[in-house]
Design an enzyme around this catalytic site. Structure first.
Site, PDB file in Angstrom:
ATOM      1  N   HIS A   9     -62.018  20.813  32.295  1.00  0.00           N
ATOM      2  CA  HIS A   9     -63.337  19.369  33.140  1.00  0.00           C
ATOM      3  C   HIS A   9     -62.911  20.128  34.725  1.00  0.00           C
ATOM      4  CE1 HIS A   9     -63.561  15.841  30.963  1.00  0.00           C
ATOM      5  NE2 HIS A   9     -62.986  15.662  30.483  1.00  0.00           N
ATOM      6  N   PHE A  41     -65.372  12.289  35.856  1.00  0.00           N
ATOM      7  CA  PHE A  41     -65.259  11.357  34.719  1.00  0.00           C
ATOM      8  C   PHE A  41     -66.972  10.406  34.477  1.00  0.00           C
ATOM      9  CE2 PHE A  41     -60.911  10.779  34.199  1.00  0.00           C
ATOM     10  CZ  PHE A  41     -60.822  11.889  32.952  1.00  0.00           C
ATOM     11  N   HIS A  86     -61.513   9.248  22.819  1.00  0.00           N
ATOM     12  CA  HIS A  86     -62.378  10.703  22.424  1.00  0.00           C
ATOM     13  C   HIS A  86     -62.773  10.508  21.296  1.00  0.00           C
ATOM     14  CE1 HIS A  86     -60.767  10.167  26.341  1.00  0.00           C
ATOM     15  NE2 HIS A  86     -62.569  10.828  26.391  1.00  0.00           N
ATOM     16  N   HIS A 135     -58.898   6.259  29.801  1.00  0.00           N
ATOM     17  CA  HIS A 135     -57.431   7.721  30.293  1.00  0.00           C
ATOM     18  C   HIS A 135     -56.151   6.988  30.445  1.00  0.00           C
ATOM     19  CE1 HIS A 135     -61.734   8.418  30.388  1.00  0.00           C
ATOM     20  NE2 HIS A 135     -61.694   9.791  30.199  1.00  0.00           N
ATOM     21  N   HIS A 139     -64.694  18.740  24.278  1.00  0.00           N
ATOM     22  CA  HIS A 139     -63.208  17.467  23.699  1.00  0.00           C
ATOM     23  C   HIS A 139     -62.982  18.250  21.803  1.00  0.00           C
ATOM     24  CE1 HIS A 139     -61.369  14.212  26.345  1.00  0.00           C
ATOM     25  NE2 HIS A 139     -62.915  15.283  27.115  1.00  0.00           N
ATOM     26  N   HIS A 195     -56.359  19.362  28.854  1.00  0.00           N
ATOM     27  CA  HIS A 195     -57.900  18.940  29.129  1.00  0.00           C
ATOM     28  C   HIS A 195     -58.395  18.888  30.219  1.00  0.00           C
ATOM     29  CE1 HIS A 195     -59.242  14.653  29.782  1.00  0.00           C
ATOM     30  NE2 HIS A 195     -60.130  14.765  29.692  1.00  0.00           N
ATOM     31  N   HIS A 222     -69.450   7.460  28.423  1.00  0.00           N
ATOM     32  CA  HIS A 222     -68.191   7.395  29.273  1.00  0.00           C
ATOM     33  C   HIS A 222     -67.994   7.404  31.018  1.00  0.00           C
ATOM     34  CE1 HIS A 222     -64.773  10.571  30.634  1.00  0.00           C
ATOM     35  NE2 HIS A 222     -64.894  10.490  29.739  1.00  0.00           N
TER      36      HIS A 222
HETATM   37 CU1  C2O Z   1     -62.927  11.398  28.140  1.00  0.00          CU
HETATM   38 CU2  C2O Z   1     -62.442  14.758  29.052  1.00  0.00          CU
HETATM   39  O1  C2O Z   1     -62.928  12.492  29.496  1.00  0.00           O
END
Ligand code: C2O
Length: 584
Positions: A329, A346, A206, A197, A359, A325, A176
């Site tokens: 995070h 990230f 993902h 992203h 995810h 999303h 990632h």
């Molecule tokens: Cu690549 Cu939720 O991030």
């Protein structure tokens, strides 16, 4: 970029350790012969009818291509080459031997950590294995003690793998980091970052990432049916961190999380900071309804904007990526850490086992979009652009074999052999209550400036502007927020309201809520990126009294502290329906 080499997988040590993990298993890979993933465009597939060749209407163009490619069966299509009319190329997988050091997100300094994977010259084009038995990914709040035991054991074994094994816990987390923090450049495109992203690559990247992660875990416990759990944060029954992740003795635990977000705290998908749990749940369902249904006028509004070879980073995140999303995070990441580690940044997000569970639900949203949302509520279900379908990535599979995968093989999760446990979707009909007369006061009583006089502006406080409509009243329109220039290293979020009658900014469950922009901090080449978003207003107008208005009041409410985002302009345009997909 500095290039860092780790021992190749072909060294006997690594080969032995691989072997010892799987004494009896023996994976046979098909020949990669007819996967032509990166073929440059040529004119080999010409449409014979001259009229057709001059036909510029994009939706027709797509249909025509679908016919050529047999898109009905595109998942099995093996020769996706030579698309007439396409003007760019898909994103190519990174060159691992040119992987550079990732950069610290706050200071622009190089990170001490090396996110680069081991290098192997032996790359195989991955073929999805035949599905003998569908795996069902379970809701993380509903799993059995046996499941938790197995999951723990698998993660624990992953943590014990040798550091240079590409399947080890840190190597998996670093995937990632490398794909998201500027460690890779786009091959052949100078120093242009490769970034997965804030574009249409978000869901596919993902999905593949979790796919191999899940297979590695299954292999480590000798259970090929092992399926990752998903954090069902879109349902009130799943809006706390799933219990199995908060036991400090568990392999699923991570200490770098916000203590204030531990159960029974309710996840705040709107990041309004409301302390009223009932309000937060209501906001969450509104956010879900907005990002899955109400605010999207085409498939790119949901999936993210096109990102092709040569495109600069951050062409535009989809509604789901920038909404729920991002919120999860940031809500879980630890504010006591320098950069919101682990989930709040990230580069470090993959170090928290909860990442993959989060995810899982993000991926489930894509699956729901395609298979469960009623067609009359959403625009196109699929992106048919070849630059999307032929984009590709590299991963190490469960046998530590480096494989090249392409987007077209992941657009159907059933074909990948997994599905999600069926859970109610309480947001599906969560339309905000209608808002009537009061809203009009804002139009006449406001001292707000006209939109064409205030931009560009730095969004560090609430801003109200008057924006002209294209037609009076309940027209089919989109709000476009243009040239959003962001400092990519910061958490940034703002919510957008139209004709909001009160200033209660912690309430999202109202007709006036139009949508959200938000980002998880990450590094890009020059710390800055410019993007735009569109929010569909059609349904919003239906719920509001905009009878003969020719102007609306737009309120932007930042949820972050300080500067970091500049807005270039706001306008309202007619919804360019019927939705058309770019023809390349
Ligand atoms: Cu690549 Cu939720 O991030």
């Amino acid at each position: 970029m500095a290039s860092l080499h780790l021992p190749s997988l072909t060294t006997p040590k690594t080969a032995n350790s691989m072997h010892s993990l799987s004494p009896s298993s023996h994976t046979i890979f098909p020949k990669p012969s007819h996967f032509l993933l990166h073929a440059k465009r040529s004119n080999r597939l010409q449409v014979s009818c001259a009229d057709d060749q001059n036909h510029k209407e994009p939706s027709q163009n797509v249909d025509r291509r679908n016919m050529l490619l047999g898109l009905g069966g595109i998942y099995g299509a093996s020769n996706l080459v030579s698309i007439p009319g396409a003007s760019a190329n898909p994103i190519k997988p990174p060159e691992l031997d040119k992987c550079g050091v990732a950069t610290n997100l706050n200071t622009g300094q190089q990170l001490d950590i090396n996110c680069c994977p081991p290098i192997s010259q032996n790359i195989i084009d991955y073929r999805l294995p035949p599905v003998h038995r569908m795996k069902t990914r379970p809701s993380a709040h509903k799993v059995s003690p046996e499941y938790i035991f197995k999951y723990n054991m698998a993660i624990d074994r992953m943590k014990r793998l040798p550091k240079d094994d590409p399947r080890s816990f840190m190597q998996q987390a670093n995937i990632h980091c490398a794909y998201c923090n500027g460690a890779y450049d786009q091959p052949g495109q100078g120093t242009l970052d490769l970034q997965v992203h804030n574009s249409w690559l978000f869901f596919p990247f993902h999905r593949w990432y979790l796919y191999f992660y899940e297979r590695i875990l299954g292999k480590l416990i000798g259970d090929p049916t092992f399926a990752l759990p998903f954090w069902n944060w879109d349902n009130p029954k799943g809006m706390t961190i799933p219990p199995m992740f908060v036991d400090p003795k568990s392999a699923l635990y991570d200490e770098k999380r916000n203590p204030a977000s531990m159960p029974p705290a309710v996840v705040d998908l709107g990041l309004t900071g409301s302390t009223d749990s009932l309000q937060v749940v209501t906001n969450n369902l509104t956010v879900m309804y907005s990002e899955m249904i109400r605010a999207n006028s085409d498939v790119f509004d949901f999936m993210g904007k096109p990102y092709r070879e040569g495109t600069a980073v951050n062409p535009g995140p989809g509604s789901s990526e920038r909404g729920s999303h991002t919120a999860v995070h940031v809500w879980v990441g630890d504010p006591r850490q320098p950069s919101g580690e682990d989930l709040g940044n990230f580069y470090s997000a993959g170090r928290d086992p909860l990442f993959y569970c989060h995810h899982g639900n993000v991926d489930r949203m894509w699956s729901l979009w395609q298979y469960f949302l009623p067609s009359n509520k959403i625009p196109d279900k699929r992106i048919t652009d070849p630059d999307f379908l032929n984009a590709s990535f590299l991963f190490y599979d469960e046998n530590a074999q480096l494989v090249r995968v392409s987007v077209k093989d992941c657009v159907d999760n059933l074909r990948m052999g997994y599905d999600y446990d069926r859970i109610d979707l309480p947001w599906l009909d969560y339309r905000p209550p209608p808002q009537t007369a009061g809203a009009r006061v804002t139009r006449t009583g406001t001292s707000a400036a006209k939109a064409d006089t205030v931009f560009p502006l730095t969004l560090d406080k609430i801003v109200r502007v008057l924006v002209p409509k294209t037609k009076k009243g309940k027209a089919d329109e989109l709000l476009v927020i243009e040239n959003i220039t962001v400092d990519t290293t910061k958490f940034l979020k703002f919510d957008v309201f139209v004709n909001d009658e009160d200033d209660n900014v912690v309430e999202l469950d109202k007709a006036a809520y139009a949508g959200t922009y938000a980002q998880v901090p990450h590094k890009t080449a020059n710390k800055s990126a410019t993007t735009s978003i569109r929010l569909k207003l059609t349904d919003l107008y239906d719920d509001m009294d905009v009878a003969d208005d020719d102007t609306v009041l737009v309120t932007l409410v930042p949820r972050h502290q300080g500067p970091g985002v500049t807005i270039g302009g706001i306008k309202i345009i007619e919804n360019p329906k019927p939705a058309t997909q770019p023809s390349g």
